[in-house]
Design a protein around this motif. Structure first.
Motif, PDB file in Angstrom:
ATOM      1  N   ARG A  46      38.437  41.640  41.547  1.00 35.25           N
ATOM      2  CA  ARG A  46      38.933  42.860  40.779  1.00 35.25           C
ATOM      3  C   ARG A  46      39.480  43.878  41.824  1.00 35.25           C
ATOM      4  NH1 ARG A  46      35.510  43.728  35.696  1.00 35.25           N
ATOM      5  NH2 ARG A  46      36.236  45.691  35.902  1.00 35.25           N
ATOM      6  N   ARG A  47      39.094  43.782  43.150  1.00 37.13           N
ATOM      7  CA  ARG A  47      39.618  44.781  44.172  1.00 37.13           C
ATOM      8  C   ARG A  47      40.901  44.091  44.567  1.00 37.13           C
ATOM      9  NH1 ARG A  47      37.966  44.580  49.230  1.00 37.13           N
ATOM     10  NH2 ARG A  47      36.121  43.601  48.663  1.00 37.13           N
ATOM     11  N   ARG A  48      41.131  42.736  44.831  1.00 30.72           N
ATOM     12  CA  ARG A  48      41.932  42.285  45.588  1.00 30.72           C
ATOM     13  C   ARG A  48      43.140  41.842  44.557  1.00 30.72           C
ATOM     14  NH1 ARG A  48      44.538  42.506  49.666  1.00 30.72           N
ATOM     15  NH2 ARG A  48      45.223  40.634  50.653  1.00 30.72           N
ATOM     16  N   ALA A  49      43.181  41.296  43.384  1.00 23.31           N
ATOM     17  CA  ALA A  49      44.153  40.920  42.714  1.00 23.31           C
ATOM     18  C   ALA A  49      45.393  41.902  42.468  1.00 23.31           C
ATOM     19  CB  ALA A  49      43.601  40.370  41.338  1.00 23.31           C
ATOM     20  N   PRO A  50      44.852  43.326  42.364  1.00 24.17           N
ATOM     21  CA  PRO A  50      46.180  44.005  42.164  1.00 24.17           C
ATOM     22  C   PRO A  50      46.969  44.422  43.338  1.00 24.17           C
ATOM     23  CG  PRO A  50      43.976  45.188  41.139  1.00 24.17           C
ATOM     24  CD  PRO A  50      43.837  43.874  42.130  1.00 24.17           C
ATOM     25  N   GLN A  51      46.316  43.816  44.635  1.00 22.16           N
ATOM     26  CA  GLN A  51      47.078  44.164  45.824  1.00 22.16           C
ATOM     27  C   GLN A  51      47.897  42.956  46.321  1.00 22.16           C
ATOM     28  OE1 GLN A  51      43.441  44.708  48.093  1.00 22.16           O
ATOM     29  NE2 GLN A  51      43.186  47.009  47.805  1.00 22.16           N
ATOM     30  N   VAL A  52      47.796  41.574  45.746  1.00 21.61           N
ATOM     31  CA  VAL A  52      48.577  40.727  46.258  1.00 21.61           C
ATOM     32  C   VAL A  52      49.593  40.042  45.237  1.00 21.61           C
ATOM     33  CG1 VAL A  52      46.806  40.131  47.557  1.00 21.61           C
ATOM     34  CG2 VAL A  52      47.007  38.974  45.552  1.00 21.61           C
ATOM     35  N   ALA A  53      50.600  39.349  45.860  1.00 25.72           N
ATOM     36  CA  ALA A  53      51.610  38.876  45.063  1.00 25.72           C
ATOM     37  C   ALA A  53      50.885  37.323  44.123  1.00 25.72           C
ATOM     38  CB  ALA A  53      52.904  38.339  46.037  1.00 25.72           C
ATOM     39  N   ARG A  54      51.062  37.192  42.885  1.00 32.00           N
ATOM     40  CA  ARG A  54      50.794  36.198  42.332  1.00 32.00           C
ATOM     41  C   ARG A  54      49.371  35.680  42.654  1.00 32.00           C
ATOM     42  NH1 ARG A  54      54.757  31.479  42.357  1.00 32.00           N
ATOM     43  NH2 ARG A  54      53.789  31.203  40.322  1.00 32.00           N
ATOM     44  N   PRO A  55      48.260  36.464  42.181  1.00 30.45           N
ATOM     45  CA  PRO A  55      46.962  36.057  42.627  1.00 30.45           C
ATOM     46  C   PRO A  55      46.475  35.079  41.979  1.00 30.45           C
ATOM     47  CG  PRO A  55      47.019  37.850  41.240  1.00 30.45           C
ATOM     48  CD  PRO A  55      48.248  37.804  41.625  1.00 30.45           C
ATOM     49  N   ALA A  56      45.620  34.073  42.832  1.00 29.57           N
ATOM     50  CA  ALA A  56      45.147  32.935  42.012  1.00 29.57           C
ATOM     51  C   ALA A  56      43.737  32.952  42.394  1.00 29.57           C
ATOM     52  CB  ALA A  56      46.077  31.776  42.464  1.00 29.57           C
ATOM     53  N   ILE A  57      42.869  32.185  41.553  1.00 33.28           N
ATOM     54  CA  ILE A  57      41.560  31.430  41.880  1.00 33.28           C
ATOM     55  C   ILE A  57      41.387  30.140  41.720  1.00 33.28           C
ATOM     56  CG2 ILE A  57      40.447  33.755  41.365  1.00 33.28           C
ATOM     57  CD1 ILE A  57      39.301  32.274  38.849  1.00 33.28           C
ATOM     58  N   VAL A  58      40.656  29.553  42.559  1.00 35.91           N
ATOM     59  CA  VAL A  58      40.314  27.962  42.707  1.00 35.91           C
ATOM     60  C   VAL A  58      38.963  27.862  42.261  1.00 35.91           C
ATOM     61  CG1 VAL A  58      40.256  25.706  43.907  1.00 35.91           C
ATOM     62  CG2 VAL A  58      42.167  27.630  44.336  1.00 35.91           C
ATOM     63  N   LEU A  59      38.548  27.016  41.228  1.00 33.12           N
ATOM     64  CA  LEU A  59      37.268  26.878  40.913  1.00 33.12           C
ATOM     65  C   LEU A  59      36.942  25.247  41.043  1.00 33.12           C
ATOM     66  CD1 LEU A  59      37.374  28.812  37.549  1.00 33.12           C
ATOM     67  CD2 LEU A  59      36.560  29.713  39.672  1.00 33.12           C
ATOM     68  N   ASP A  60      35.995  24.890  41.635  1.00 34.92           N
ATOM     69  CA  ASP A  60      35.579  23.675  41.480  1.00 34.92           C
ATOM     70  C   ASP A  60      34.888  23.427  40.036  1.00 34.92           C
ATOM     71  OD1 ASP A  60      34.204  20.944  42.406  1.00 34.92           O
ATOM     72  OD2 ASP A  60      32.339  22.261  42.325  1.00 34.92           O
ATOM     73  N   ILE A  61      34.657  22.095  39.498  1.00 35.90           N
ATOM     74  CA  ILE A  61      34.297  21.925  38.182  1.00 35.90           C
ATOM     75  C   ILE A  61      32.711  21.568  38.293  1.00 35.90           C
ATOM     76  CG2 ILE A  61      34.205  20.287  36.054  1.00 35.90           C
ATOM     77  CD1 ILE A  61      37.125  20.263  36.594  1.00 35.90           C
ATOM     78  N   ASP A  62      32.288  20.561  38.902  1.00 39.17           N
ATOM     79  CA  ASP A  62      30.871  20.028  38.618  1.00 39.17           C
ATOM     80  C   ASP A  62      29.891  21.020  39.408  1.00 39.17           C
ATOM     81  OD1 ASP A  62      31.178  17.798  36.905  1.00 39.17           O
ATOM     82  OD2 ASP A  62      32.270  16.868  38.536  1.00 39.17           O
ATOM     83  N   GLU A  63      29.166  21.572  38.731  1.00 38.21           N
ATOM     84  CA  GLU A  63      27.941  22.775  39.319  1.00 38.21           C
ATOM     85  C   GLU A  63      28.499  23.855  39.711  1.00 38.21           C
ATOM     86  OE1 GLU A  63      25.937  20.404  37.584  1.00 38.21           O
ATOM     87  OE2 GLU A  63      26.810  19.151  38.977  1.00 38.21           O
ATOM     88  N   THR A  64      29.793  23.996  39.315  1.00 40.30           N
ATOM     89  CA  THR A  64      30.482  25.527  39.337  1.00 40.30           C
ATOM     90  C   THR A  64      31.162  25.793  38.085  1.00 40.30           C
ATOM     91  OG1 THR A  64      31.082  24.738  41.830  1.00 40.30           O
ATOM     92  CG2 THR A  64      32.270  26.637  40.564  1.00 40.30           C
ATOM     93  N   SER A  65      31.840  25.090  37.459  1.00 44.02           N
ATOM     94  CA  SER A  65      31.924  25.800  35.965  1.00 44.02           C
ATOM     95  C   SER A  65      31.354  24.934  35.234  1.00 44.02           C
ATOM     96  CB  SER A  65      33.569  25.262  35.947  1.00 44.02           C
ATOM     97  OG  SER A  65      34.399  25.920  37.012  1.00 44.02           O
ATOM     98  N   LEU A  66      31.233  23.536  35.281  1.00 50.19           N
ATOM     99  CA  LEU A  66      30.270  22.843  34.176  1.00 50.19           C
ATOM    100  C   LEU A  66      29.093  22.293  34.766  1.00 50.19           C
ATOM    101  CD1 LEU A  66      33.184  20.472  32.721  1.00 50.19           C
ATOM    102  CD2 LEU A  66      32.174  22.590  31.890  1.00 50.19           C
ATOM    103  N   SER A  67      28.072  22.283  34.176  1.00 51.40           N
ATOM    104  CA  SER A  67      26.521  21.901  34.793  1.00 51.40           C
ATOM    105  C   SER A  67      26.344  20.582  33.995  1.00 51.40           C
ATOM    106  CB  SER A  67      25.680  22.941  34.093  1.00 51.40           C
ATOM    107  OG  SER A  67      24.311  22.404  34.298  1.00 51.40           O
ATOM    108  N   ASN A  68      25.976  19.748  34.867  1.00 54.90           N
ATOM    109  CA  ASN A  68      25.401  18.342  34.298  1.00 54.90           C
ATOM    110  C   ASN A  68      24.127  18.047  34.508  1.00 54.90           C
ATOM    111  OD1 ASN A  68      28.508  17.248  34.412  1.00 54.90           O
ATOM    112  ND2 ASN A  68      28.199  18.170  36.577  1.00 54.90           N
TER     113      ASN A  68
END
Ligand SMILES: [Mg+2]
Length: 226
Positions: free
Chosen positions: A71-93
């Motif tokens: 939230r702090r950083r996104a407005p300060q940079v050009a084309r902000p992005a995040i990288v998410l892993d999937i297993d045990e980060t976005s989805l739980s197995n």
């Protein structure tokens, strides 16, 4: 929160950390460490930790810090992005790990992934929703293999991860390790003009190799991946 995280995963098979500690203790190479749990007790502790909601609360402590930074950083940079892993980060197995008593094999894993029945990890879903609603590019970079793309995409969408810029999956024959794969994908994202504000994952290999301003490591009591 809809429910405690009920699942987790795994890729390259690894002994769960607690299990490994127990084996080390029983092997006599740490003779003074008599306080290690037995293997059955270690497994029971992990089950209790996950099913009581303790694991999800520990995840949320990390994602709260990640969201504060975003939230702090996104407005300060050009084309902000995040990288998410999937297993045990976005989805739980977690059902997979629990039902196999923390064992792993490629065939059972592929069958589980094909079911597309993993549940969202709610704190990460909250981070995703903030990003999606605030013009932050979302990139999934996963060790899941390319042949599981259709099931993985269906699972993500069913659990509320509805849109993304790219979903980068490991080639079926990849042999150079997870960190090399993931950092190379982040480099490509940067080269496409995005600013990778943060990368979020449950393994150090999700964070290693640069090409992200910050890395946030989630707890995973079930397994480790190189
Ligand atoms: Mg993972």
């Amino acid at each position: 929160m809809r429910h405690p995280v009920r699942h987790p995963v795994r890729r390259p098979p690894r002994l769960p950390a607690l299990l490994l500690l127990a084996l080390l203790a029983s092997g006599g190479c740490a003779g003074t460490r008599s306080s290690y749990p037995s293997v059955p007790r270690a497994k029971e502790e992990v089950r209790e930790y996950v099913e009581s909601g303790g694991w999800e609360r520990a995840i949320e402590r990390v994602t709260t810090r990640a969201l504060d930074y975003l939230r702090r950083r996104a407005p300060q940079v050009a084309r902000p992005a995040i990288v998410l892993d999937i297993d045990e980060t976005s989805l739980s197995n977690w059902p997979y790990s629990r039902d196999l008593d923390f064992a792993w094999s490629r065939s059972t894993w592929n069958a589980w992934v094909d079911r597309a029945d993993a549940r969202a990890i709610e704190p990460t879903l909250e981070l995703y929703r903030w990003a999606s609603g605030n013009d932050v590019g979302v990139f999934f970079v996963t060790g899941r293999r390319e042949p599981t793309r259709a099931a993985t995409e269906a699972n993500l969408r069913a659990e509320g991860f509805e849109r993304w810029e790219r979903l980068e999956m490991m080639p079926a024959e990849w042999g150079e390790g997870s960190a090399a794969f993931k950092s190379a994908r982040r480099r490509e994202i940067e080269e496409a003009g995005w600013t990778v504000v943060l990368t979020l994952g449950d393994q150090p290999s999700d964070l290693e190799g640069g090409h992200a301003e910050r890395g946030f490591l989630l707890p995973n009591p079930m397994y480790t991946v190189d």
